[in-house]
Design a protein around this motif. Structure first.
Motif, PDB file in Angstrom:
ATOM      1  N   GLY A   1       3.383 -15.463  15.245  1.00 45.27           N
ATOM      2  CA  GLY A   1       3.773 -16.764  14.718  1.00 45.27           C
ATOM      3  C   GLY A   1       5.035 -17.316  15.336  1.00 45.27           C
ATOM      4  O   GLY A   1       5.531 -18.352  14.895  1.00 45.27           O
ATOM      5  N   VAL A   2       5.589 -16.624  16.342  1.00 45.67           N
ATOM      6  CA  VAL A   2       6.775 -17.103  17.051  1.00 45.67           C
ATOM      7  C   VAL A   2       6.402 -17.302  18.515  1.00 45.67           C
ATOM      8  O   VAL A   2       5.806 -16.416  19.132  1.00 45.67           O
ATOM      9  CB  VAL A   2       7.951 -16.110  16.929  1.00 45.67           C
ATOM     10  N   VAL A   3       6.727 -18.460  19.051  1.00 40.26           N
ATOM     11  CA  VAL A   3       6.401 -18.773  20.441  1.00 40.26           C
ATOM     12  C   VAL A   3       7.671 -19.162  21.184  1.00 40.26           C
ATOM     13  O   VAL A   3       8.674 -19.544  20.571  1.00 40.26           O
ATOM     14  CB  VAL A   3       5.367 -19.915  20.523  1.00 40.26           C
ATOM     15  N   ARG A   4       7.603 -19.072  22.523  1.00 43.34           N
ATOM     16  CA  ARG A   4       8.767 -19.362  23.360  1.00 43.34           C
ATOM     17  C   ARG A   4       8.420 -20.509  24.299  1.00 43.34           C
ATOM     18  O   ARG A   4       7.363 -20.515  24.936  1.00 43.34           O
ATOM     19  CB  ARG A   4       9.151 -18.108  24.162  1.00 43.34           C
ATOM     20  N   ARG A   5       9.311 -21.495  24.370  1.00 39.97           N
ATOM     21  CA  ARG A   5       9.126 -22.653  25.233  1.00 39.97           C
ATOM     22  C   ARG A   5      10.440 -22.965  25.944  1.00 39.97           C
ATOM     23  O   ARG A   5      11.527 -22.774  25.384  1.00 39.97           O
ATOM     24  CB  ARG A   5       8.706 -23.880  24.420  1.00 39.97           C
ATOM     25  N   THR A   6      10.315 -23.456  27.166  1.00 42.24           N
ATOM     26  CA  THR A   6      11.486 -23.957  27.877  1.00 42.24           C
ATOM     27  C   THR A   6      11.742 -25.389  27.408  1.00 42.24           C
ATOM     28  O   THR A   6      10.836 -26.225  27.433  1.00 42.24           O
ATOM     29  CB  THR A   6      11.266 -23.919  29.389  1.00 42.24           C
ATOM     30  N   VAL A   7      12.980 -25.657  26.986  1.00 40.63           N
ATOM     31  CA  VAL A   7      13.325 -26.933  26.370  1.00 40.63           C
ATOM     32  C   VAL A   7      14.335 -27.661  27.234  1.00 40.63           C
ATOM     33  O   VAL A   7      15.260 -27.057  27.793  1.00 40.63           O
ATOM     34  CB  VAL A   7      13.903 -26.724  24.949  1.00 40.63           C
ATOM     35  N   THR A   8      14.156 -28.980  27.344  1.00 42.15           N
ATOM     36  CA  THR A   8      15.161 -29.855  27.952  1.00 42.15           C
ATOM     37  C   THR A   8      15.594 -30.861  26.909  1.00 42.15           C
ATOM     38  O   THR A   8      14.833 -31.218  25.994  1.00 42.15           O
ATOM     39  CB  THR A   8      14.588 -30.593  29.177  1.00 42.15           C
ATOM     40  N   TRP A   9      16.850 -31.297  27.019  1.00 34.63           N
ATOM     41  CA  TRP A   9      17.404 -32.275  26.086  1.00 34.63           C
ATOM     42  C   TRP A   9      17.772 -33.561  26.833  1.00 34.63           C
ATOM     43  O   TRP A   9      18.199 -33.522  28.001  1.00 34.63           O
ATOM     44  CB  TRP A   9      18.667 -31.717  25.412  1.00 34.63           C
ATOM     45  N   GLN A  10      17.571 -34.682  26.147  1.00 37.32           N
ATOM     46  CA  GLN A  10      17.938 -35.976  26.719  1.00 37.32           C
ATOM     47  C   GLN A  10      18.640 -36.796  25.633  1.00 37.32           C
ATOM     48  O   GLN A  10      18.019 -37.135  24.609  1.00 37.32           O
ATOM     49  CB  GLN A  10      16.691 -36.719  27.214  1.00 37.32           C
ATOM     50  N   PRO A  11      19.919 -37.094  25.839  1.00 36.07           N
ATOM     51  CA  PRO A  11      20.769 -36.645  26.952  1.00 36.07           C
ATOM     52  C   PRO A  11      20.972 -35.126  26.929  1.00 36.07           C
ATOM     53  O   PRO A  11      20.657 -34.478  25.935  1.00 36.07           O
ATOM     54  CB  PRO A  11      22.080 -37.390  26.710  1.00 36.07           C
ATOM     55  N   ALA A  12      21.544 -34.583  27.990  1.00 34.84           N
ATOM     56  CA  ALA A  12      21.597 -33.140  28.198  1.00 34.84           C
ATOM     57  C   ALA A  12      22.669 -32.494  27.324  1.00 34.84           C
ATOM     58  O   ALA A  12      23.812 -32.314  27.755  1.00 34.84           O
ATOM     59  CB  ALA A  12      21.847 -32.838  29.661  1.00 34.84           C
ATOM     60  N   LEU A  13      22.280 -32.154  26.092  1.00 29.56           N
ATOM     61  CA  LEU A  13      23.213 -31.404  25.232  1.00 29.56           C
ATOM     62  C   LEU A  13      23.493 -30.036  25.829  1.00 29.56           C
ATOM     63  O   LEU A  13      24.614 -29.537  25.761  1.00 29.56           O
ATOM     64  CB  LEU A  13      22.618 -31.228  23.830  1.00 29.56           C
ATOM     65  N   GLU A  14      22.475 -29.415  26.375  1.00 29.73           N
ATOM     66  CA  GLU A  14      22.580 -28.113  27.013  1.00 29.73           C
ATOM     67  C   GLU A  14      21.705 -28.137  28.259  1.00 29.73           C
ATOM     68  O   GLU A  14      20.811 -28.988  28.399  1.00 29.73           O
ATOM     69  CB  GLU A  14      22.103 -26.993  26.073  1.00 29.73           C
TER      70      GLU A  14
END
Length: 703
Positions: A582-595
């Motif tokens: 029930g836990v999955v892993r994804r690559t995340v991008t932020w806009q604007p780039a918080l991280e």
């Protein structure tokens, strides 16, 4: 010539008659029975391996050590005792007729009377309460019965058994009963280590336990001469002086007195605990060393608890290394930021947040019955928009309060109670929004065991100090996925770097999830963390309530936590747990780039690969407070006319409120609403009157 008094003559005749076989010998207890019934005044707590770790005084009537076998007593003592009390012990049958005759003669013609009780007769008096002498001494009947009992004892027991029992039962001085307590209390050693000087002193105490040092030393010196011992009188006097000026105490053991107080109840019992004696000593030394280092910062007290995650067994319990009598493991202290992981776990579980969700770390004012509440970060600055991961790892306060408003105060309090925080009151409103920052009082035992629930994937169970105790019921209190994600955040040194830096005591070379906390005014300092196998909790502060001077979680409790964790992981370093179903892993991008773009864990169904922040003017209006399903309470201590609830919303200033179908003003108004008990519906309207958000909440209180 003096005439023999009638009383003395009668006693002599009676005791002489006792030399004849008794018509009906009294029942004599077996030596094994007397030994089995003996109870030391102290109870002893053993560690998990059976080694003693703490003795605790239970019986206050007398000081008694465990029974000592004759073979474990220095030969010097029995020789001295026989010389002083019963020189023909090995020859007579329990009653010494020659000594009786001599005593009768001496009582006639000498000013100072002399007794004739043998060691066997004295033992008979110790075994039978009916033979105990009264204020005027023993009666004729008691003397007769004592002599008869001594004859029976001598017939049933061996001389070695009689001497062994006598040395264990007889009182030596004050509350010291038996050779074990006397040797340890007066000389600080076991009976096997007694030398000639110490032995003649103990033997001289038998006839007059309360005599002065000078008298005892003089009698001991004479006894040494009778024994033809080479020990000079000056040496005996010096030993007596040290013994009589010494504060009587039993053998020192590794300090675990607070844990012992939880287990030991009956005199003489040996109770096996779950403690590891070696670990207990190491933890005690580490804590004491850190308290000494913090002494100049006004830190006097500390406590440490170590739990086995799988079993809940307490491996180390150091209630205090600062000298106070308070047990820091069970004392309630303000929790500080250590409650935040449970708050974020609840928000993740209810799918109100993800670890990638943006949170607002800007100034916030919340109206409470006691006034405006304006939380501040530890560094008195604000980070702006940050992720939930960075908020928890960096222990930011404002995002935590906003998360509490999102989750609901009563729901969070119920979660804490389910985790075992029994010290938390039933009325969560007593704490208000500050509960997110740990304003509640908790114990180190409660807090450490709650973190153990996170280590076990959200499954809670009680901690135990009793070895081989029945298994404690386990229950799920936190979603397994939420517990895993929170643990991953607490182990993320990069996420906490903005607040703590990359190199600190929290950055272990193995996987470990850890959280620090400091209470208001720096009165309490915490560091709680876990690996797959152990959970360690540390508190430092002052039991008198005074504040520490410039001590944070990283500089106060964390060094102790790290040292203990390093010790526990010295052979098998902790590894990161496997993600549960029930836990999955994804690559995340932020806009604007918080991280910078990075992988993130999500509960299945909440995952995303992109988080975009709308400009403020484009964000959808929403109700911030009260959250949907929130439970508010009327405070009975505040006049009803002065209580107010302030609704909070995000969005433009022309938004309006509708409460239970009635217009309730604009969001810019600050008059507040007088709470009425019952269930309510709050609607947020835009400038055109269109509904943009809705929430329901309940107010508890008397009508």
């Amino acid at each position: 010539m003096r005439i023999l008094p009638v009383r003395s003559l009668a006693i002599a005749v009676l005791l002489a008659a006792s030399a004849a076989p008794a018509a009906s010998a009294p029942a004599v207890p077996a030596h094994e029975q007397v030994r089995a019934q003996w109870r030391a005044s102290d109870a002893v707590m053993l560690d998990r391996h059976g080694a003693p770790v703490q003795a605790l005084r239970v019986d206050r009537q007398a000081r008694r050590a465990p029974w000592v076998a004759l073979a474990d007593i220095s030969p010097a003592l029995p020789l001295a005792v026989l010389q002083a009390e019963d020189t023909r012990f090995m020859e007579h049958g329990g009653v010494d007729l020659r000594a009786m005759g001599q005593a009768a003669w001496d009582n006639l013609f000498r000013e100072r009377p002399r007794g004739a009780s043998t060691i066997t007769m004295q033992l008979a008096g110790l075994l039978d309460p009916a033979l105990k002498a009264g204020p005027g001494g023993r009666t004729l009947g008691q003397k007769w019965d004592q002599a008869v009992a001594a004859r029976a004892l001598d017939a049933a027991w061996s001389k070695a058994q009689i001497l062994e029992a006598y040395l264990n039962l007889v009182a030596f001085r004050g509350e010291l009963q038996g050779v074990g307590a006397a040797a340890q209390g007066l000389f600080g050693k076991a009976p096997s280590g007694l030398d000639v000087a110490e032995s003649v002193i103990l033997a001289s105490l038998l006839r007059a336990p309360s005599a002065s040092r000078a008298i005892v030393a003089r009698r001991a010196c004479a006894l040494a001469r009778d024994l033809k011992a080479a020990t000079p009188c000056a040496a005996i006097d010096a030993v007596a002086q040290r013994a009589f000026s010494r504060q009587a105490s039993m053998a020192p053991l590794p300090p675990a007195r607070e844990a012992a107080a939880q287990l030991l109840k009956g005199a003489g019992e040996n109770v096996r605990s779950t403690l590891d004696g070696t670990l207990q000593r190491h933890v005690q030394a580490v804590l004491r060393q850190q308290l000494m280092a913090l002494r100049e910062r006004h830190v006097a007290d500390g406590a440490v608890l170590v739990l086995d995650n799988a079993t809940g067994e307490i491996l180390a319990w150091v209630g205090n290394a600062g000298g106070s009598e308070v047990d820091g493991v069970t004392a309630a202290r303000q929790a500080g930021s250590t409650l935040k992981p449970f708050l974020y776990a609840l928000a993740l579980e209810r799918r109100l947040l993800t670890a990638a969700s943006p949170l607002d770390d800007t100034p916030l004012e919340v109206t409470t019955p006691s006034g405006l509440y304006a939380p501040q970060n530890y560094e008195h600055d604000f980070k702006g928009i940050v992720t939930a991961r960075a908020s928890l790892a960096g222990s930011l306060n404002v995002p935590a309060v906003r998360t509490l408003m999102l989750v609901g105060l009563e729901r969070f309090a119920a979660q804490l109670r389910a985790l075992g925080f029994s010290s938390l009151g039933e009325e969560a409103d007593f704490y208000g929004p500050s509960l997110a920052l740990g304003s509640a009082d908790v114990t180190l035992l409660e807090l450490t065991n709650a973190y153990r629930a996170l280590a076990n994937g959200g499954v809670a169970g009680g901690a135990t100090l009793q070895a081989r105790a029945r298994p404690v019921a386990r229950r799920r209190v936190v979603d397994a996925g939420a517990a895993f994600i929170v643990g991953d955040i607490l182990a993320d040194r990069a996420a906490r770097a903005a607040t703590f830096g990359l190199k600190n005591e929290l950055a272990a070379p193995y996987w470990a999830a850890v959280k620090t906390g400091t209470s208001k005014d720096m009165r309490d300092n915490w560091c709680i963390g876990y690996t797959a196998r152990h959970t360690v909790g540390v508190w430092v502060g002052n039991f008198d309530g005074s504040a520490m001077w410039d001590v944070s979680g990283v500089s106060g409790a964390a060094p102790v936590w790290r040292d203990v964790m390093d010790y526990l992981n010295r052979d098998l370093p902790g590894r990161a747990p496997q993600a549960p179903a029930g836990v999955v892993r994804r690559t995340v991008t932020w806009q604007p780039a918080l991280e910078a773009a990075r992988p993130e864990w999500f509960l299945k169904g909440t995952e995303t690969s992109r988080v975009a922040l709308l400009p403020a003017e484009q964000r959808l209006p929403e109700i911030v407070y009260p959250a949907d399903g929130a439970i508010l309470a009327v405070d009975p201590d505040i006049p009803a006319g002065r209580q107010r609830v302030f609704f909070l919303a995000h969005g433009p200033r022309d938004l309006r409120w509708r409460l239970d179908g009635t217009e309730a003003g604009s969001t810019g108004q600050q008059a507040g609403w007088a709470p009425a008990p019952g269930k309510h519906e709050l609607v947020l309207l835009d400038g055109t009157g269109r509904e943009v958000d809705r929430t329901t909440f309940t107010v508890r209180g008397a009508e």
